[in-house]
Write a protein that holds these residues in place. Structure first.
Motif, PDB file in Angstrom:
ATOM      1  N   GLU A   1       0.830  -1.203   0.000  1.00  0.00           N
ATOM      2  CA  GLU A   1       0.000   0.000   0.000  1.00  0.00           C
ATOM      3  C   GLU A   1       0.867   1.257   0.000  1.00  0.00           C
ATOM      4  N   THR A   2       1.822   1.329   0.928  1.00  0.00           N
ATOM      5  CA  THR A   2       2.644   2.536   1.051  1.00  0.00           C
ATOM      6  C   THR A   2       3.431   2.805  -0.213  1.00  0.00           C
ATOM      7  N   LEU A   3       4.126   1.765  -0.691  1.00  0.00           N
ATOM      8  CA  LEU A   3       4.999   1.974  -1.847  1.00  0.00           C
ATOM      9  C   LEU A   3       4.175   2.219  -3.105  1.00  0.00           C
ATOM     10  N   TRP A   4       3.031   1.547  -3.209  1.00  0.00           N
ATOM     11  CA  TRP A   4       2.152   1.757  -4.358  1.00  0.00           C
ATOM     12  C   TRP A   4       1.640   3.192  -4.368  1.00  0.00           C
ATOM     13  N   GLU A   5       1.211   3.640  -3.200  1.00  0.00           N
ATOM     14  CA  GLU A   5       0.683   4.999  -3.061  1.00  0.00           C
ATOM     15  C   GLU A   5       1.776   6.020  -3.381  1.00  0.00           C
ATOM     16  N   ALA A   6       2.992   5.760  -2.860  1.00  0.00           N
ATOM     17  CA  ALA A   6       4.105   6.682  -3.095  1.00  0.00           C
ATOM     18  C   ALA A   6       4.431   6.735  -4.585  1.00  0.00           C
ATOM     19  N   ARG A   7       4.460   5.570  -5.213  1.00  0.00           N
ATOM     20  CA  ARG A   7       4.779   5.531  -6.639  1.00  0.00           C
ATOM     21  C   ARG A   7       3.732   6.279  -7.459  1.00  0.00           C
ATOM     22  N   GLU A   8       2.481   6.110  -7.047  1.00  0.00           N
ATOM     23  CA  GLU A   8       1.381   6.789  -7.745  1.00  0.00           C
ATOM     24  C   GLU A   8       1.520   8.307  -7.583  1.00  0.00           C
ATOM     25  N   ASP A   9       1.843   8.744  -6.367  1.00  0.00           N
ATOM     26  CA  ASP A   9       2.029  10.175  -6.106  1.00  0.00           C
ATOM     27  C   ASP A   9       3.208  10.723  -6.887  1.00  0.00           C
ATOM     28  N   LEU A  10       4.261   9.896  -7.023  1.00  0.00           N
ATOM     29  CA  LEU A  10       5.478  10.364  -7.681  1.00  0.00           C
ATOM     30  C   LEU A  10       5.369  10.337  -9.202  1.00  0.00           C
ATOM     31  N   GLU A  11       4.256   9.834  -9.724  1.00  0.00           N
ATOM     32  CA  GLU A  11       4.000   9.962 -11.167  1.00  0.00           C
ATOM     33  C   GLU A  11       3.849  11.441 -11.519  1.00  0.00           C
ATOM     34  N   ASP A  12       3.342  12.180 -10.531  1.00  0.00           N
ATOM     35  CA  ASP A  12       3.153  13.614 -10.696  1.00  0.00           C
ATOM     36  C   ASP A  12       4.522  14.294 -10.715  1.00  0.00           C
ATOM     37  N   LYS A  13       4.793  15.043 -11.797  1.00  0.00           N
ATOM     38  CA  LYS A  13       6.143  15.606 -11.982  1.00  0.00           C
ATOM     39  C   LYS A  13       6.528  16.564 -10.868  1.00  0.00           C
ATOM     40  N   GLU A  14       5.572  17.389 -10.450  1.00  0.00           N
ATOM     41  CA  GLU A  14       5.850  18.391  -9.405  1.00  0.00           C
ATOM     42  C   GLU A  14       6.331  17.709  -8.125  1.00  0.00           C
ATOM     43  N   GLN A  15       5.559  16.686  -7.731  1.00  0.00           N
ATOM     44  CA  GLN A  15       5.895  15.996  -6.482  1.00  0.00           C
ATOM     45  C   GLN A  15       7.236  15.279  -6.602  1.00  0.00           C
ATOM     46  N   ARG A  16       7.482  14.712  -7.789  1.00  0.00           N
ATOM     47  CA  ARG A  16       8.742  13.972  -7.973  1.00  0.00           C
ATOM     48  C   ARG A  16       9.930  14.929  -7.885  1.00  0.00           C
ATOM     49  N   LYS A  17       9.739  16.126  -8.448  1.00  0.00           N
ATOM     50  CA  LYS A  17      10.801  17.124  -8.419  1.00  0.00           C
ATOM     51  C   LYS A  17      11.122  17.501  -6.966  1.00  0.00           C
ATOM     52  N   GLU A  18      10.050  17.686  -6.195  1.00  0.00           N
ATOM     53  CA  GLU A  18      10.250  18.089  -4.804  1.00  0.00           C
ATOM     54  C   GLU A  18      10.963  16.990  -4.012  1.00  0.00           C
ATOM     55  N   VAL A  19      10.520  15.747  -4.228  1.00  0.00           N
ATOM     56  CA  VAL A  19      11.144  14.628  -3.513  1.00  0.00           C
ATOM     57  C   VAL A  19      12.589  14.454  -3.959  1.00  0.00           C
ATOM     58  N   ASN A  20      12.831  14.609  -5.259  1.00  0.00           N
ATOM     59  CA  ASN A  20      14.208  14.449  -5.758  1.00  0.00           C
ATOM     60  C   ASN A  20      15.138  15.511  -5.222  1.00  0.00           C
ATOM     61  N   SER A  21      14.602  16.708  -4.939  1.00  0.00           N
ATOM     62  CA  SER A  21      15.466  17.752  -4.375  1.00  0.00           C
ATOM     63  C   SER A  21      15.930  17.349  -2.974  1.00  0.00           C
ATOM     64  N   VAL A  22      15.096  16.585  -2.267  1.00  0.00           N
ATOM     65  CA  VAL A  22      15.518  16.075  -0.954  1.00  0.00           C
ATOM     66  C   VAL A  22      16.469  14.892  -1.138  1.00  0.00           C
ATOM     67  N   LEU A  23      16.108  13.982  -2.063  1.00  0.00           N
ATOM     68  CA  LEU A  23      16.925  12.775  -2.283  1.00  0.00           C
ATOM     69  C   LEU A  23      18.311  13.127  -2.803  1.00  0.00           C
ATOM     70  N   SER A  24      18.414  14.194  -3.592  1.00  0.00           N
ATOM     71  CA  SER A  24      19.716  14.557  -4.164  1.00  0.00           C
ATOM     72  C   SER A  24      20.714  14.896  -3.063  1.00  0.00           C
ATOM     73  N   LYS A  25      20.218  15.367  -1.920  1.00  0.00           N
ATOM     74  CA  LYS A  25      21.127  15.722  -0.820  1.00  0.00           C
ATOM     75  C   LYS A  25      21.779  14.484  -0.198  1.00  0.00           C
ATOM     76  N   ILE A  26      21.174  13.306  -0.409  1.00  0.00           N
ATOM     77  CA  ILE A  26      21.814  12.087   0.101  1.00  0.00           C
ATOM     78  C   ILE A  26      22.351  11.257  -1.072  1.00  0.00           C
ATOM     79  N   GLY A  27      22.439  11.914  -2.238  1.00  0.00           N
ATOM     80  CA  GLY A  27      23.059  11.255  -3.388  1.00  0.00           C
ATOM     81  C   GLY A  27      22.205  10.203  -4.062  1.00  0.00           C
TER      82      GLY A  27
END
Lengths: 221, 158, 288
Positions: free
Chosen positions: C84-110
């Motif tokens: 459920e969690t990962l499916w929901e997260a993946r569905e949310d991250l289909e949205d480009k805006e949200q993915r960009k925001e999450v990637n800006s956090v993920l980029s800080k940990i490489g």
């Protein structure tokens, strides 16, 4: 005094005590300062013909926010300062601006802010026999619901819903599995990465996570 | 824009055949509206029959002609012209409980802490209950869809 | 040899290692390779992740998905909660805006997440990639027991246009393939009460678990098969806490992978079924 001049004055007197300052709209400046800077700010303002309006005290769950409203020749300046609820203390400025005494006493009574060296600490708006330590406008000291908080804390600290118990480690070994599963807590570099992620994702600001103590701020039942 | 065709209004549709009775919707609602997870503080309630395992939900249907609105003596309840959602203004409410008695589902309920009634506000268009329902037993759709489902379930498809 | 990145979650390694052993044995028999997702963290738990802070929870999920994506594999989960969690997260991250925001956090940990891999439940993997007929061929010890199947709410999560009964039916087929007799009823769909047990244990027991256990007993069910460790733990711990209310049940509850391992001829002793809090060991020795 123009809006820009107000900001310059604050920058000059407070330097690193000033966290942010902006012109919110015409004739209104909003500045956030550290609680330690309040006496310097008050002294500087009083030399510039300030008229004190009110201290609005808000309880935002984890912090008490004090909003000092002052008027500088027709322009409104709001000095915002946050007192962490662990120790909601700030210096009194009643000796610099006497008009703040009542406002301070009101904030102290209603939400529980503590003013150091306040000249008068008796009740102002509540009745005399009001229960000590009870504040009518205070909110519970927590951000997350009690059911969620312990698990959220565990996820932020060990990266799992619960730490691995020594008993289960032994059972895993007996069953012929690696004593540590490939979860992040087994690998030091990965654990560091998770901690970094938690801090970077804004859980400190929005969730009230204290990365130094590795705990969520607030009290739980 | 005004909703002329009432059948096109967006409402919550509950399908008991899909429901598992996990009550995630109740927790989602309580968290969104009250910041807690206590199930008592939810605008949607799910009931599971312990013998036959039939499920049923009580949630606001945002009626075309709401009885709660008509019962309210102080006009605390209003129906939005554009969206058709029925909302309650707790600042106006005097806590007389007329709405809770008037509604056949008791979708509006009396909140003891604030001494005022409260009801589903449709979460400004994206209901949290529908978002967190895994089998999508509760979802957002038009009233026409809801009527069709109700006919199939309770009138045997007539 | 086909490879799968297995996301073990928290529950399986920490509370039900028997499922981990069983999965490794089953994958070995099926000729599949398990790729470890080193350094994964909690998915996070669907109840906690939803209410702690959405952005933080999404970032944690995205990091987990990124680990599998880096290996070029889909994430295979053994737990409905993780699904459920990962499916929901993946569905949310289909949205480009949200993915960009999450990637800006993920980029800080490489790390980065591009949304290229899928999240799949083990039931889907066995049903679609391997096939029930293939599983049937491998069954050495047909199961001789009357079993009930408990799906778990999050198994019903389906993409748009997908039948919500697809995965639950696959689970039933897999259980039937082992030769077990299945007691089907309306209550299979009912939740075990895990989400509400956090909030109000008594209510959750009375409205979900107790009626379920009562009905299982009346139908003469010998064991319950689940595909989620959270359901498994809730049904076992729940039976223990039901004693407080004067109700005694001893219904064995176990994971699909354990059932498959048993039917594939793995001796019950090797599975370390003792970690279960219900009499799974006794049932296992009886039914194979």
């Amino acid at each position: 005094m123009q809006e820009n001049q107000i900001i310059d004055l604050l920058k000059k007197t407070l330097s690193e005590m000033l966290l942010s300052a902006k012109i919110e709209r015409e004739r209104k400046v909003l500045a956030e300062i550290k609680p330690e800077g309040i006496r310097d700010a008050a002294s500087a303002l009083v030399r510039n013909d300030v008229r004190f309006i009110i201290i609005a005290a808000l309880d935002s769950g984890l912090d008490i926010e004090l909003l000092y409203h002052v008027d500088l020749a027709g322009r409104l300046l709001v000095l915002k300062t946050k007192l962490p609820k662990e120790a909601p203390e700030i210096d009194s400025i009643a000796d610099i601006i006497p008009g703040t005494e009542w406002a301070e006493r009101e904030a102290a009574e209603l939400v529980g802010a503590r003013f150091r060296n306040s000249p008068n600490q008796t009740h102002l708006v509540l009745k005399k026999d009001w229960e000590e330590g009870k504040f009518p406008l205070a909110k519970p000291f927590k951000r997350l619901p009690d059911v969620v908080a312990p698990v959220a804390e565990s996820i932020a600290t060990v990266g799992a819903t619960a730490p691995l118990t020594p008993l289960m480690q032994r059972k895993r070994e007996e069953a012929g599995l690696a004593s540590q599963p490939p979860l992040s807590y087994s690998i030091e570099s990965q654990m560091k990465e998770v901690h970094q992620l938690i801090e970077q994702s804004g859980f400190v600001q929005r969730g009230g996570y204290d990365p130094e103590r590795r705990k969520l701020r607030g009290v739980r039942k | 824009m005004k909703i002329e065709d009432i059948s096109q209004q967006r409402v919550l549709i509950y399908d008991p055949e899909r429901c598992t009775g996990c009550k995630c919707c109740e927790m989602a609602c309580a968290n969104r509206n009250f910041g807690t997870l206590e199930l008592d503080k939810s605008h949607i309630r799910i009931f599971v029959d312990p013998k036959n395992f039939d499920r049923e939900a009580i949630n606001c249907l945002h009626c075309a002609n709401p009885v709660c609105l008509n019962a309210c003596p102080v006009d605390a309840i209003s129906k939005d012209d554009e969206t058709g959602w029925v909302t309650l203004n707790q600042m106006k409410c005097i806590g007389c409980c007329s709405c809770t008695y008037a509604c056949p589902l008791m979708a509006a309920w009396f909140e003891e802490d604030r001494r005022a009634a409260n009801k589903c506000n449709f979460c400004d268009g994206s209901p949290n209950c529908a978002r967190f329902c895994s089998p999508q037993a509760i979802r957002v759709g038009t009233r026409a869809e809801a009527m069709e489902l109700a006919k199939r379930l309770y009138l045997g498809g007539k | 040899m086909k490879k799968y990145a297995i996301f073990w979650g928290c529950m399986i390694p920490q509370r039900l290692p028997s499922v981990e052993i069983a999965t490794r044995k089953v994958f070995e028999k099926l000729g599949l390779e398990i790729v470890e997702m080193e350094g994964y963290s909690c998915c996070p738990d669907p109840i906690v992740g939803r209410y702690m802070d959405r952005k933080t929870a999404l970032a944690i999920s995205a990091r987990n998905l990124a680990i599998a994506e880096k290996k070029g594999l889909d994430t295979v989960v053994l737990c409905n909660g993780c699904y459920e969690t990962l499916w929901e997260a993946r569905e949310d991250l289909e949205d480009k805006e949200q993915r960009k925001e999450v990637n800006s956090v993920l980029s800080k940990i490489g790390r980065t997440y591009e949304g290229k891999n899928k999240v799949r439940h083990i039931v889907e993997v066995l049903g679609d990639d391997i096939g029930v007929s293939e599983i049937k061929k491998l069954v050495k010890n047909p199961i001789k027991a009357k079993l009930a199947v408990h799906y778990g709410c999050h198994l019903f999560r389906a993409s748009e246009g997908e039948d919500m009964w697809r995965k639950p039916n696959q689970l039933t087929d897999l259980v039937a393939a082992t030769g077990a007799q299945i007691n089907r009823s309306k209550l299979d769909q009912i939740c075990c009460g895990f989400p509400t047990s956090h909030v109000n244990e008594e209510y959750s027991m009375n409205s979900n678990l107790m009626p379920k256990m009562e009905a299982y007993q009346q139908m003469g069910t010998e064991g319950v098969v689940v595909c989620c460790p959270a359901c498994n733990v809730q049904m076992e711990i729940g039976q223990m806490s039901l004693k407080k209310y004067g109700k005694k049940y001893s219904m064995p509850v176990f994971h699909l992978m354990e059932l498959l391992a048993l039917s594939f001829g793995v001796p019950p002793k090797e599975l370390s079924l003792g970690v279960h809090r219900s009499p799974v060991q006794q049932l296992a020795e009886r039914m194979v």
